[in-house]
Write a protein that holds these residues in place. Structure first.
Motif, PDB file in Angstrom:
ATOM      1  N   TRP A   6       0.845  -1.179   0.000  1.00 49.58           N
ATOM      2  CA  TRP A   6       0.000   0.000   0.000  1.00 49.58           C
ATOM      3  C   TRP A   6       0.886   1.236   0.000  1.00 49.58           C
ATOM      4  N   ARG A   7       0.309   2.318  -0.451  1.00 50.03           N
ATOM      5  CA  ARG A   7       1.001   3.597  -0.526  1.00 50.03           C
ATOM      6  C   ARG A   7       0.054   4.683  -0.036  1.00 50.03           C
ATOM      7  N   ARG A   8       0.593   5.587   0.761  1.00 51.43           N
ATOM      8  CA  ARG A   8      -0.198   6.696   1.271  1.00 51.43           C
ATOM      9  C   ARG A   8       0.206   7.976   0.549  1.00 51.43           C
ATOM     10  N   LEU A  34      -5.577  12.402   3.318  1.00 49.76           N
ATOM     11  CA  LEU A  34      -4.681  11.252   3.290  1.00 49.76           C
ATOM     12  C   LEU A  34      -5.421  10.076   2.656  1.00 49.76           C
ATOM     13  N   THR A  36      -4.892   6.100   1.398  1.00 58.67           N
ATOM     14  CA  THR A  36      -4.082   4.884   1.380  1.00 58.67           C
ATOM     15  C   THR A  36      -4.615   3.996   0.258  1.00 58.67           C
ATOM     16  N   THR A  50      -9.545   6.631   3.250  1.00 60.16           N
ATOM     17  CA  THR A  50      -9.409   8.071   3.036  1.00 60.16           C
ATOM     18  C   THR A  50      -9.795   8.777   4.322  1.00 60.16           C
TER      19      THR A  50
END
Length: 101
Positions: A6-8, A34, A36, A50
């Motif tokens: 995962w990436r934020r 933010l 993810t 979110t």
């Protein structure tokens, strides 16, 4: 072999002048989104989570913004000549224990 994770990402939506509920100083607050996202082979595919964060630039304390307050804060940020508002932190925040992240 699959590579997943995962990436934020962080997107700044607005800067507001509010009175901080933690340090009680009138200061700029950054309203950030933010997101993810699930990634497969380093390609972001779909959002998992979110949330919106409001961070005081004076003391650095962050608090999560409820979804109901978001339109109000965005309209306040985009209206010219808007005065200072007051941001009320969650009831669970105490001076010994910062806001939940």
């Amino acid at each position: 072999m699959l590579i997943w994770g995962w990436r934020r990402t962080v997107q700044q939506l607005a800067m507001l002048t509010l009175v901080c509920g933690y340090c009680h100083n009138p200061a700029a607050h950054a309203l950030r989104k933010l997101v993810t996202k699930f990634t497969l082979f380093f390609i972001p595919l779909f959002p998992l989570k979110t949330k919106h964060i409001l961070q005081c630039t004076w003391c650095g304390v962050e608090s999560e913004v409820p979804q109901q307050r978001l339109p109000e804060l965005l309209s306040q940020a985009h209206s010219p000549g808007a005065g200072q508002g007051a941001w009320q932190p969650p009831a669970s925040a105490t001076p010994d224990q910062p806001y939940p992240r």
